[in-house]
Design an enzyme around this catalytic site. Structure first.
Site, mmCIF file in Angstrom:
data_model
loop_
_atom_site.group_PDB
_atom_site.id
_atom_site.type_symbol
_atom_site.label_atom_id
_atom_site.label_comp_id
_atom_site.label_asym_id
_atom_site.label_seq_id
_atom_site.Cartn_x
_atom_site.Cartn_y
_atom_site.Cartn_z
ATOM 1 N N LEU A 55 1.085 -1.317 0.040
ATOM 2 C CA LEU A 55 -0.004 0.087 -0.014
ATOM 3 C C LEU A 55 0.996 1.377 0.020
ATOM 4 O O LEU A 55 2.031 1.300 0.760
ATOM 5 C CB LEU A 55 -0.972 0.080 1.364
ATOM 6 C CG LEU A 55 -1.900 -0.984 1.382
ATOM 7 C CD1 LEU A 55 -2.768 -0.863 2.886
ATOM 8 C CD2 LEU A 55 -3.103 -0.985 0.250
ATOM 9 N N ASP A 56 0.471 2.167 -0.710
ATOM 10 C CA ASP A 56 1.305 3.668 -0.761
ATOM 11 C C ASP A 56 1.515 4.097 0.745
ATOM 12 O O ASP A 56 0.440 3.646 1.676
ATOM 13 C CB ASP A 56 0.605 4.561 -1.431
ATOM 14 C CG ASP A 56 0.509 4.494 -2.850
ATOM 15 O OD1 ASP A 56 1.490 3.500 -3.582
ATOM 16 O OD2 ASP A 56 -0.042 4.876 -3.742
ATOM 17 N N THR A 57 2.420 4.595 0.888
ATOM 18 C CA THR A 57 2.423 5.292 2.345
ATOM 19 C C THR A 57 1.217 6.093 2.752
ATOM 20 O O THR A 57 0.936 6.099 3.924
ATOM 21 C CB THR A 57 3.826 6.191 2.445
ATOM 22 O OG1 THR A 57 5.030 5.543 2.173
ATOM 23 C CG2 THR A 57 4.068 6.840 3.798
ATOM 24 N N THR A 59 -1.713 5.513 1.944
ATOM 25 C CA THR A 59 -2.836 4.833 1.731
ATOM 26 C C THR A 59 -3.268 4.325 3.037
ATOM 27 O O THR A 59 -2.281 3.506 3.721
ATOM 28 C CB THR A 59 -2.923 3.831 0.860
ATOM 29 O OG1 THR A 59 -2.781 4.664 -0.515
ATOM 30 C CG2 THR A 59 -4.456 3.126 0.767
ATOM 31 N N ARG A 158 -4.876 6.033 -8.134
ATOM 32 C CA ARG A 158 -4.315 7.346 -8.499
ATOM 33 C C ARG A 158 -4.605 8.152 -9.840
ATOM 34 O O ARG A 158 -5.084 9.034 -10.209
ATOM 35 C CB ARG A 158 -3.401 7.796 -7.645
ATOM 36 C CG ARG A 158 -3.316 7.316 -6.080
ATOM 37 C CD ARG A 158 -2.010 7.317 -5.485
ATOM 38 N NE ARG A 158 -1.341 8.649 -5.454
ATOM 39 C CZ ARG A 158 -0.063 8.678 -4.956
ATOM 40 N NH1 ARG A 158 0.670 7.608 -4.658
ATOM 41 N NH2 ARG A 158 0.516 9.903 -5.245
#
Length: 218
Positions: A55-57, A59, A158
Site C-alpha cells: 500500500l502507498d505510504t 494509503t 490514483r
C-alpha cells in the site's frame, strides 16, 4: 509507537489496518515504518509476519501479512491470479460524472529529474483495469468513490482517477496537488477478500478513518 489494529487473524494470516503515513519499508531518510512493528506482530508465533502486497505510504486500511513461507507463496499466487478482491474508498477532488464504470488504461513508469518518477497512461504499458462506483457527494464539491482494481499496478487508482475524472484524489501531491483540508492522499483500502482452497476465505474490513469522516463520508 502506537498499536496497529488487527482486522483478521488465524494461523497463517494477519490483516492489519495500516495507518496513513506509515511506509511499509524504512525510508532512505529514516523514520518509522511497518518493519518496526513486525516483531510485535508475531503474537506468539516464532516468525515475524511478512507483507504480501503493498500500500502507498499515504494509503490506510487492509494489508495482508503472511505468517509463514508456505502461506506467503500461496497468497502471492492468489494475487498473481487475480483471485483477491480489493475494495478501496477514495475522495475525488471535485464532482464525478456518472454513477459507475470501468477504467481500462495501460500504465507505465517514467522518471524525470524535475518531477521524479510517476506512472502515466501508455498504449504499450502494462494492462490496468479499475471498476468504480460513486458512493456519495460530499460537502465542498468532493465525491466519495469506491474503486475495485482488477490489476495491482503502482499508483493505479490514483492515475486512473485523475485521467478518468479530470481530477485527482484529494491531497494527491503527485497527480494533483496538496490540499489544506487534508494531510495526505485520500485513499483507503476498505475491504480485502482472499480465497483459500480448503479453508474459509480471509475477509477483512477496515473502518473509515477519521479524516474521511471529517470530510462528511460515512
Amino acid at each position: 509507537m502506537t498499536d496497529i489494529p488487527i482486522l483478521y487473524e488465524d494461523g497463517e494470516a494477519l490483516v492489519i489496518d495500516k495507518p496513513a503515513g506509515l511506509p511499509i519499508e524504512t525510508p532512505r531518510k529514516g523514520g518509522p515504518a511497518l518493519e518496526d512493528y513486525l516483531d510485535t506482530l508475531k503474537l506468539g508465533f516464532q516468525r515475524a509476519p511478512v507483507p504480501v502486497h503493498r500500500l502507498d505510504t499515504d494509503t490506510s486500511g487492509c494489508l495482508l501479512l503472511a505468517r509463514n513461507p508456505k502461506a506467503l507463496k500461496r497468497f502471492n499466487r492468489a494475487f498473481e491470479e487475480k483471485l483477491v478482491q480489493k475494495t478501496y474508498l477514495g475522495v475525488v477532488a471535485g464532482p464525478v460524472d456518472g454513477d459507475e464504470g470501468t477504467i481500462d488504461i495501460a500504465l507505465t513508469k517514467i522518471s524525470s529529474e524535475a518531477k521524479g518518477w510517476r506512472m502515466i497512461p501508455a498504449k504499450k504499458g502494462k494492462p490496468s483495469v479499475t471498476h468504480w462506483t460513486k458512493r456519495a457527494e460530499l460537502p465542498g464539491g468532493l465525491t466519495l468513490v469506491e474503486f475495485r482494481p482488477e490489476t495491482g499496478r503502482t499508483h493505479q487508482i490514483r492515475v486512473h482517477a485523475e485521467h478518468t475524472f479530470a481530477r485527482s484524489l484529494l491531497g494527491d501531491p503527485v497527480y494533483g496537488h496538496k490540499d489544506a483540508r487534508v494531510t495526505r492522499t485520500m485513499l483507503h483500502a476498505s475491504k480485502l477478500v482472499v480465497p483459500r482452497e480448503g479453508k474459509p476465505d480471509i475477509v477483512a474490513e477496515a473502518p473509515l478513518p477519521a479524516d474521511f469522516v471529517a470530510l462528511g463520508a460515512a
